[in-house]
Design an enzyme around this catalytic site. Sequence first.
Site, short mmCIF file in Angstrom:
data_model
loop_
_atom_site.label_atom_id
_atom_site.label_comp_id
_atom_site.label_asym_id
_atom_site.label_seq_id
_atom_site.Cartn_x
_atom_site.Cartn_y
_atom_site.Cartn_z
N SER A 35 32.34 32.69 41.25
CA SER A 35 31.46 32.92 42.39
C SER A 35 31.00 31.58 42.93
CB SER A 35 30.25 33.77 41.97
OG SER A 35 29.68 33.27 40.78
N HIS A 76 18.76 30.13 42.01
CA HIS A 76 17.33 29.91 42.22
C HIS A 76 17.08 29.28 43.59
CE1 HIS A 76 16.26 30.40 37.81
NE2 HIS A 76 17.59 30.37 37.79
N ASP A 81 23.84 26.07 38.59
CA ASP A 81 24.76 25.23 37.82
C ASP A 81 26.13 25.29 38.50
OD1 ASP A 81 22.71 25.07 35.99
OD2 ASP A 81 23.95 25.58 34.26
#
Length: 253
Positions: free
Chosen positions: A212, A125, A69
């Site tokens: 991050s 992911h 995301d």
Amino acid sequence: FNAGYGWRMDRPGSRGKVEPFIDQYEIAMGECRRSGDSFETFNDFFYRELTAEARPIARGDGIVSLPADGRHMAIPDLSRVESIYVKGQAFELETFLGSDELAGRFSGGSVVISRLCPVDYHRFHSPVSGTLVEQREIDGSLYSVSPIALCRKVGYLWENKRVLPTIQTEAYGVVAFVAIGATCVGRIHMTRGKGVRVEQGEELGYFAFGGSCVATVFEKSRIALEPDLVENSSRETEVYAKMGDRLGTAVER
């Protein structure tokens, strides 16, 4: 200070920050596997897991999905970096990847930089299916990776702490995935390691508290990035999208 603040988010006393954070930022708790009152610390909540249905993975022949995301920006050709954060600064691929060999492999390739804010889902992911052939850790600082900071100095991307797995694939050659720590992120947790086969959309790891970003790097002429991502990036505008949305498609060879 940065790592210390992240450490405090592991203390039991940080639990009291969870519900106010959920309320203030309207976190969609219906996507989570656990309820808001079940988390023992703020970090426990911060790297919360979502249900499989919350992030469907874009699938199909040659489709690559976004790994996280966040707010995404692309550099379609690393040999022609003219804007996109950089403002006349060189993108030091050798330093970023920590390897002359990898820099040679990815010279002229493409990169998608995905910037996560504290309100985002903080697990990342695999954008592709393949085998993790290498995984290196590169120590560094914890500078901010906000657009303002990167416009001032894009080198923060390769001065910060990083973990870099490389994924051998059939359709895309070797894909480099770079997890980059930033403000208040003292730890990057990897849940997959060298030699493991991963499927597209499978979790690779997660960040503890703070800002991050991750970067996905492709070899030259291996990927056709999504048109809206390329168009907005050319205007120095990030695109918000979720993990599993389309990043691009393989170039036929």
